[in-house]
Design a protein around this motif. Structure first.
Motif, PDB file in Angstrom:
ATOM      1  N   LYS A 247      49.765  58.829  37.957  1.00 27.99           N
ATOM      2  CA  LYS A 247      50.430  59.936  37.338  1.00 27.99           C
ATOM      3  C   LYS A 247      51.656  59.325  36.173  1.00 27.99           C
ATOM      4  CE  LYS A 247      51.991  63.202  40.082  1.00 27.99           C
ATOM      5  NZ  LYS A 247      52.824  63.886  40.914  1.00 27.99           N
ATOM      6  N   ALA A 248      52.294  58.360  36.569  1.00 31.58           N
ATOM      7  CA  ALA A 248      53.322  57.750  35.998  1.00 31.58           C
ATOM      8  C   ALA A 248      52.648  56.893  34.650  1.00 31.58           C
ATOM      9  CB  ALA A 248      54.333  56.947  36.611  1.00 31.58           C
ATOM     10  N   LEU A 249      51.737  56.132  35.020  1.00 34.31           N
ATOM     11  CA  LEU A 249      51.230  55.365  34.068  1.00 34.31           C
ATOM     12  C   LEU A 249      49.833  55.419  33.513  1.00 34.31           C
ATOM     13  CD1 LEU A 249      52.607  52.093  36.159  1.00 34.31           C
ATOM     14  CD2 LEU A 249      53.613  53.195  33.816  1.00 34.31           C
ATOM     15  N   ASN A 250      48.964  56.367  34.058  1.00 28.97           N
ATOM     16  CA  ASN A 250      47.741  56.639  33.667  1.00 28.97           C
ATOM     17  C   ASN A 250      46.909  55.567  33.868  1.00 28.97           C
ATOM     18  OD1 ASN A 250      45.930  58.529  32.654  1.00 28.97           O
ATOM     19  ND2 ASN A 250      45.882  57.513  30.503  1.00 28.97           N
ATOM     20  N   THR A 251      46.805  54.858  34.882  1.00 28.24           N
ATOM     21  CA  THR A 251      46.236  53.882  35.376  1.00 28.24           C
ATOM     22  C   THR A 251      44.634  54.260  36.162  1.00 28.24           C
ATOM     23  OG1 THR A 251      47.100  53.728  37.625  1.00 28.24           O
ATOM     24  CG2 THR A 251      48.005  52.449  36.152  1.00 28.24           C
ATOM     25  N   ASP A 252      43.611  53.331  35.627  1.00 30.62           N
ATOM     26  CA  ASP A 252      42.372  53.739  35.972  1.00 30.62           C
ATOM     27  C   ASP A 252      41.947  52.838  37.443  1.00 30.62           C
ATOM     28  OD1 ASP A 252      41.153  55.452  34.280  1.00 30.62           O
ATOM     29  OD2 ASP A 252      42.022  53.821  32.725  1.00 30.62           O
ATOM     30  N   ALA A 253      42.619  51.845  37.541  1.00 29.73           N
ATOM     31  CA  ALA A 253      42.342  50.603  38.603  1.00 29.73           C
ATOM     32  C   ALA A 253      43.337  49.636  38.771  1.00 29.73           C
ATOM     33  CB  ALA A 253      40.883  49.794  38.304  1.00 29.73           C
ATOM     34  N   GLU A 254      43.529  49.251  39.820  1.00 26.94           N
ATOM     35  CA  GLU A 254      44.299  47.964  39.978  1.00 26.94           C
ATOM     36  C   GLU A 254      43.666  46.704  40.464  1.00 26.94           C
ATOM     37  OE1 GLU A 254      46.694  47.666  44.313  1.00 26.94           O
ATOM     38  OE2 GLU A 254      46.914  49.828  43.276  1.00 26.94           O
ATOM     39  N   GLU A 255      44.245  45.451  40.154  1.00 28.04           N
ATOM     40  CA  GLU A 255      43.840  44.359  40.557  1.00 28.04           C
ATOM     41  C   GLU A 255      44.948  43.249  40.755  1.00 28.04           C
ATOM     42  OE1 GLU A 255      42.995  41.404  37.910  1.00 28.04           O
ATOM     43  OE2 GLU A 255      44.645  42.504  37.630  1.00 28.04           O
ATOM     44  N   MET A 256      44.862  42.156  41.037  1.00 30.59           N
ATOM     45  CA  MET A 256      45.979  41.114  41.298  1.00 30.59           C
ATOM     46  C   MET A 256      46.080  39.946  40.294  1.00 30.59           C
ATOM     47  SD  MET A 256      45.920  41.297  45.213  1.00 30.59           S
ATOM     48  CE  MET A 256      47.333  40.078  45.658  1.00 30.59           C
TER      49      MET A 256
ATOM     50  N   PRO B  52      30.324  27.097  23.964  1.00 27.71           N
ATOM     51  CA  PRO B  52      31.162  26.544  24.924  1.00 27.71           C
ATOM     52  C   PRO B  52      31.916  27.301  25.642  1.00 27.71           C
ATOM     53  CG  PRO B  52      31.671  26.082  22.520  1.00 27.71           C
ATOM     54  CD  PRO B  52      30.480  27.011  22.477  1.00 27.71           C
ATOM     55  N   VAL B  53      32.016  26.994  27.087  1.00 22.05           N
ATOM     56  CA  VAL B  53      32.799  27.578  28.143  1.00 22.05           C
ATOM     57  C   VAL B  53      33.534  26.899  29.076  1.00 22.05           C
ATOM     58  CG1 VAL B  53      32.587  29.484  29.673  1.00 22.05           C
ATOM     59  CG2 VAL B  53      31.264  29.622  27.850  1.00 22.05           C
ATOM     60  N   VAL B  54      34.892  27.439  29.246  1.00 24.27           N
ATOM     61  CA  VAL B  54      35.482  26.608  30.403  1.00 24.27           C
ATOM     62  C   VAL B  54      35.683  27.623  31.706  1.00 24.27           C
ATOM     63  CG1 VAL B  54      37.560  25.561  31.307  1.00 24.27           C
ATOM     64  CG2 VAL B  54      36.647  25.333  28.757  1.00 24.27           C
ATOM     65  N   VAL B  55      35.336  27.436  32.818  1.00 25.25           N
ATOM     66  CA  VAL B  55      35.434  28.137  34.064  1.00 25.25           C
ATOM     67  C   VAL B  55      36.224  27.656  35.108  1.00 25.25           C
ATOM     68  CG1 VAL B  55      34.033  29.481  35.647  1.00 25.25           C
ATOM     69  CG2 VAL B  55      33.134  29.148  33.410  1.00 25.25           C
ATOM     70  N   THR B  56      37.262  28.510  35.482  1.00 24.73           N
ATOM     71  CA  THR B  56      38.064  28.001  36.722  1.00 24.73           C
ATOM     72  C   THR B  56      37.991  29.048  37.675  1.00 24.73           C
ATOM     73  OG1 THR B  56      40.001  26.814  37.289  1.00 24.73           O
ATOM     74  CG2 THR B  56      40.259  28.634  35.649  1.00 24.73           C
ATOM     75  N   LEU B  57      38.195  28.643  38.849  1.00 29.11           N
ATOM     76  CA  LEU B  57      38.587  29.674  40.045  1.00 29.11           C
ATOM     77  C   LEU B  57      40.040  29.535  40.300  1.00 29.11           C
ATOM     78  CD1 LEU B  57      35.318  29.214  42.214  1.00 29.11           C
ATOM     79  CD2 LEU B  57      35.688  30.860  40.308  1.00 29.11           C
ATOM     80  N   CYS B  58      40.755  30.487  39.812  1.00 28.26           N
ATOM     81  CA  CYS B  58      42.265  30.398  39.743  1.00 28.26           C
ATOM     82  C   CYS B  58      42.929  30.511  40.974  1.00 28.26           C
ATOM     83  CB  CYS B  58      43.091  31.024  38.637  1.00 28.26           C
ATOM     84  SG  CYS B  58      42.991  32.731  38.827  1.00 28.26           S
ATOM     85  N   GLY B  59      42.273  31.265  41.983  1.00 32.85           N
ATOM     86  CA  GLY B  59      42.986  31.849  43.331  1.00 32.85           C
ATOM     87  C   GLY B  59      43.702  33.194  42.924  1.00 32.85           C
ATOM     88  N   ILE B  60      44.321  33.661  43.939  1.00 32.85           N
ATOM     89  CA  ILE B  60      44.619  35.182  43.961  1.00 32.85           C
ATOM     90  C   ILE B  60      46.080  35.177  43.585  1.00 32.85           C
ATOM     91  CG2 ILE B  60      45.306  37.174  45.574  1.00 32.85           C
ATOM     92  CD1 ILE B  60      43.296  36.178  47.509  1.00 32.85           C
ATOM     93  N   GLY B  61      46.379  36.149  42.720  1.00 29.69           N
ATOM     94  CA  GLY B  61      47.662  36.439  42.170  1.00 29.69           C
ATOM     95  C   GLY B  61      47.910  36.239  40.798  1.00 29.69           C
ATOM     96  N   GLU B  62      48.898  36.922  40.106  1.00 28.99           N
ATOM     97  CA  GLU B  62      49.234  37.252  38.719  1.00 28.99           C
ATOM     98  C   GLU B  62      49.598  35.707  38.282  1.00 28.99           C
ATOM     99  OE1 GLU B  62      52.164  40.217  38.704  1.00 28.99           O
ATOM    100  OE2 GLU B  62      50.508  41.211  37.831  1.00 28.99           O
ATOM    101  N   GLU B  63      50.456  34.842  39.308  1.00 29.17           N
ATOM    102  CA  GLU B  63      51.041  33.519  39.026  1.00 29.17           C
ATOM    103  C   GLU B  63      49.782  32.621  38.806  1.00 29.17           C
ATOM    104  OE1 GLU B  63      52.322  35.486  41.170  1.00 29.17           O
ATOM    105  OE2 GLU B  63      54.333  35.913  40.717  1.00 29.17           O
ATOM    106  N   ALA B  64      48.865  32.586  39.677  1.00 26.73           N
ATOM    107  CA  ALA B  64      47.766  31.644  39.896  1.00 26.73           C
ATOM    108  C   ALA B  64      47.113  31.838  38.389  1.00 26.73           C
ATOM    109  CB  ALA B  64      46.956  31.949  40.936  1.00 26.73           C
ATOM    110  N   ALA B  65      46.864  33.225  38.041  1.00 30.40           N
ATOM    111  CA  ALA B  65      45.932  33.390  36.825  1.00 30.40           C
ATOM    112  C   ALA B  65      46.821  33.061  35.517  1.00 30.40           C
ATOM    113  CB  ALA B  65      45.780  34.799  36.780  1.00 30.40           C
ATOM    114  N   ALA B  66      48.226  33.297  35.615  1.00 29.31           N
ATOM    115  CA  ALA B  66      48.883  32.816  34.234  1.00 29.31           C
ATOM    116  C   ALA B  66      48.863  31.293  34.383  1.00 29.31           C
ATOM    117  CB  ALA B  66      50.225  33.350  34.646  1.00 29.31           C
TER     118      ALA B  66
END
Length: 190
Positions: A179-188, A32-46
């Motif tokens: 350099k500050a956070l040792n990040t590999d990629a960024e997204e929204m 069983p799976v639930v899929v949604t397309l939330c839109g752009i941004g952290e607030e939409a995903a949250a």
């Protein structure tokens, strides 16, 4: 576009509209799976994740999307599995070049305040994603999309994803964040 590979495997059973989102309920390989397309941004995903947790008996959630590389060894088509997430958008500025990262926090019911910069993913889920990525046949990245002009298999990296409601295009700022956070990629949406 980001959800197309998931939706190709998805067998739809019914839709539920609630809290401003369309939730598609069904199965992937009889699970069983639930899929949604939330839109752009952290607030939409949250908001979408909170709605899903409120409505359905979720065991875990997976965010699928595109990102921009901070790690210079990454190229188009590579997969980054987020073992750590950092909200690099939470900065307090003195000027454009003078800023510090703010620490997020939780206040527990006893009044204790817990502050953190990174959110760690569930280790077994990271391992599951890594194993799954190694077992599936990732499509070859076409040569015409790469600087070398030569097609290649994507690489898989377990690393740190920077998340923010802004997209960074400034190479100097990306280098400083890495350099500050040792990040590999960024997204929204992380």
């Amino acid at each position: 576009l980001e959800a197309e590979p998931v939706l190709r495997e998805f067998v739809s059973e019914r839709n539920v509209t609630a809290y401003g989102f369309l939730f598609m309920l069904g199965t992937i390989r009889k699970k069983p799976v639930v899929v949604t397309l939330c839109g752009i941004g952290e607030e939409a995903a949250a908001a979408a994740t909170l709605a899903m947790v409120s409505l359905f008996n979720l065991k875990w959630a997976v965010n699928i999307g595109t990102s921009g590389a901070h790690n210079p060894s990454l190229d188009l088509g590579d997969v980054v599995i987020g073992a750590k997430i950092v909200n690099y958008g939470a900065r307090r500025y003195g000027s454009y070049t003078d800023y510090r990262f703010l620490r997020l926090g939780i206040t527990w019911s006893n009044g204790t305040r817990h502050r953190f910069l990174y959110l760690n993913s569930t280790p077994w889920l990271v391992e599951l994603a890594r194993n799954a990525s190694e077992q599936i046949e990732l499509p070859e990245v076409p040569g015409n999309l790469l600087p070398t002009g030569t097609p290649r298999k994507p690489k898989i990296v377990v690393g740190t994803i920077a998340s923010s409601d802004l997209w960074t295009a400034n190479a100097t700022l990306i280098t400083e964040i890495r350099k500050a956070l040792n990040t590999d990629a960024e997204e929204m949406e992380a």
